[in-house]
Design an enzyme around this catalytic site. Structure first.
Site, PDB file in Angstrom:
ATOM      1  CE  LYS A 278       0.013  23.679  62.627  1.00 26.61           C
ATOM      2  NZ  LYS A 278       0.863  24.388  61.654  1.00 26.61           N
TER       3      LYS A 278
ATOM      4  CG  ASP B 172      15.020  23.936  63.721  1.00 32.62           C
ATOM      5  OD1 ASP B 172      15.081  24.888  62.911  1.00 32.62           O
ATOM      6  OD2 ASP B 172      15.336  22.771  63.421  1.00 32.62           O
TER       7      ASP B 172
ATOM      8  N   GLY C 203       3.845  32.110  59.523  1.00 26.59           N
ATOM      9  CA  GLY C 203       2.877  31.125  60.015  1.00 26.59           C
ATOM     10  C   GLY C 203       3.187  30.711  61.441  1.00 26.59           C
TER      11      GLY C 203
ATOM     12  CG  ASN D 248       7.256  29.831  59.182  1.00 27.51           C
ATOM     13  OD1 ASN D 248       6.107  30.229  59.210  1.00 27.51           O
ATOM     14  ND2 ASN D 248       7.595  28.628  58.763  1.00 27.51           N
TER      15      ASN D 248
HETATM   16  P1  ITT Z   1      12.666  29.977  60.879  1.00 22.32           P
HETATM   17  O1  ITT Z   1      13.807  28.992  60.983  1.00 22.32           O
HETATM   18  O2  ITT Z   1      13.091  31.313  60.379  1.00 22.32           O
HETATM   19  O3  ITT Z   1      11.882  30.069  62.159  1.00 22.32           O
HETATM   20  P2  ITT Z   1      11.657  28.081  58.933  1.00 22.32           P
HETATM   21  O4  ITT Z   1      10.387  27.995  58.126  1.00 22.32           O
HETATM   22  O5  ITT Z   1      12.948  27.966  58.184  1.00 22.32           O
HETATM   23  O6  ITT Z   1      11.605  29.424  59.786  1.00 22.32           O
HETATM   24  P3  ITT Z   1      12.258  25.625  60.315  1.00 22.32           P
HETATM   25  O7  ITT Z   1      13.702  25.696  60.008  1.00 22.32           O
HETATM   26  O8  ITT Z   1      11.829  25.206  61.673  1.00 22.32           O
HETATM   27  O9  ITT Z   1      11.546  27.016  60.070  1.00 22.32           O
HETATM   28  O10 ITT Z   1      11.617  24.740  59.184  1.00 22.32           O
HETATM   29  C1  ITT Z   1      10.655  23.867  59.439  1.00 22.32           C
HETATM   30  C2  ITT Z   1       9.906  23.586  58.157  1.00 22.32           C
HETATM   31  O11 ITT Z   1       9.102  22.431  58.431  1.00 22.32           O
HETATM   32  C3  ITT Z   1       8.951  24.703  57.776  1.00 22.32           C
HETATM   33  O12 ITT Z   1       9.482  25.571  56.834  1.00 22.32           O
HETATM   34  C4  ITT Z   1       7.750  23.926  57.220  1.00 22.32           C
HETATM   35  O13 ITT Z   1       7.942  23.640  55.861  1.00 22.32           O
HETATM   36  C5  ITT Z   1       7.792  22.630  58.021  1.00 22.32           C
HETATM   37  N1  ITT Z   1       6.952  22.756  59.224  1.00 22.32           N
HETATM   38  C6  ITT Z   1       7.332  22.946  60.505  1.00 22.32           C
HETATM   39  N2  ITT Z   1       6.280  23.061  61.316  1.00 22.32           N
HETATM   40  C7  ITT Z   1       5.205  22.951  60.531  1.00 22.32           C
HETATM   41  C8  ITT Z   1       3.827  23.006  60.765  1.00 22.32           C
HETATM   42  O14 ITT Z   1       3.322  23.238  61.961  1.00 22.32           O
HETATM   43  N3  ITT Z   1       3.020  22.840  59.719  1.00 22.32           N
HETATM   44  C9  ITT Z   1       3.503  22.628  58.491  1.00 22.32           C
HETATM   45  N4  ITT Z   1       4.781  22.583  58.183  1.00 22.32           N
HETATM   46  C10 ITT Z   1       5.630  22.753  59.182  1.00 22.32           C
END
Ligand code: ITT
Length: 186
Positions: free
Chosen positions: A165, A65, A11, A9
């Site tokens: 943020k 996570d 972001g 991710n």
């Molecule tokens: P990695 O596991 O590879 O790090 P991922 O995107 O799959 O990346 P997560 O399993 O932690 O990460 O998923 C959390 C999801 O929740 C993420 O894809 C977003 O859609 C949402 N999310 C988490 N933190 C967020 C934030 O700060 N702002 C907006 N959405 C967020």
């Protein structure tokens, strides 16, 4: 000691890199999809992903996570946020919340870090807020356009700069705990 953050991710990586820089900590980012076990606990998911990342890289690593927990939906999507974002997305969550008065929600972040040996250290942060009625803003990622943090001024996360943020977010809180701990380790 140089730390590697393992994530897919971009972001997340940008937010974490930017905040750690203010503590004088530079990180490497390694992109690989780790196994995400099914669990109701972000701590458990992060711990297992961190074990796997360490097995692969054999150097100091951390993973994060995170999830969005919506009160009216009994905490959904929670640990399944990534899947829900990819499937029904922001529009789908807004549909589920149509006509709902109780729009309370929180984000939670759990960082798992392994430097060496057997020990995994966990750092968590929560940001309380509300689900907006419509998406607003274009910065950030994921559910940012529909989350209005309580500590803010009514803007969604997607209407804030990365610094704004980080100052109040779940991830910002967890990262500051990680940074303080790393300082103690130096
Ligand atoms: P990695 O596991 O590879 O790090 P991922 O995107 O799959 O990346 P997560 O399993 O932690 O990460 O998923 C959390 C999801 O929740 C993420 O894809 C977003 O859609 C949402 N999310 C988490 N933190 C967020 C934030 O700060 N702002 C907006 N959405 C967020």
């Amino acid at each position: 000691m140089r730390l590697t953050f393992v994530t897919t991710n971009v972001g997340k990586a940008n937010e974490i890199r930017s905040l750690l820089k203010t503590f004088g900590i530079e990180i490497d980012v390694y992109t690989i999809k780790l196994t995400e076990i099914q669990s109701d606990s972000l701590e458990e998911i992060a711990t297992r992903s961190c074990e796997e990342a360490y097995e692969i890289l054999r150097k100091p690593v951390f993973v994060e996570d995170a999830g969005l927990f919506i009160e009216r939906l009994n905490g959904f999507p929670g640990p399944y946020s990534s899947y829900v974002y990819r499937t029904i997305g922001v529009a789908g969550v807004l549909r589920l919340m149509e006509g709902e008065e109780n729009r309370a929600a929180h984000f939670k972040s759990c960082i798992a870090c392994k430097i060496s040996g057997d020990l995994i250290n966990l750092f968590s942060g929560i940001c309380v807020g509300r689900i907006s009625n419509e998406p607003r803003g274009s910065s950030g990622f994921g559910f940012d356009p529909i989350f209005m943090p309580e500590e803010g001024d009514g803007r969604t996360f997607a209407e804030m700069s990365i610094e704004e943020k980080n100052a109040i977010s779940h991830r910002g809180k967890a990262v500051r705990l990680l940074a303080e701990w790393l300082k103690l380790m130096r």
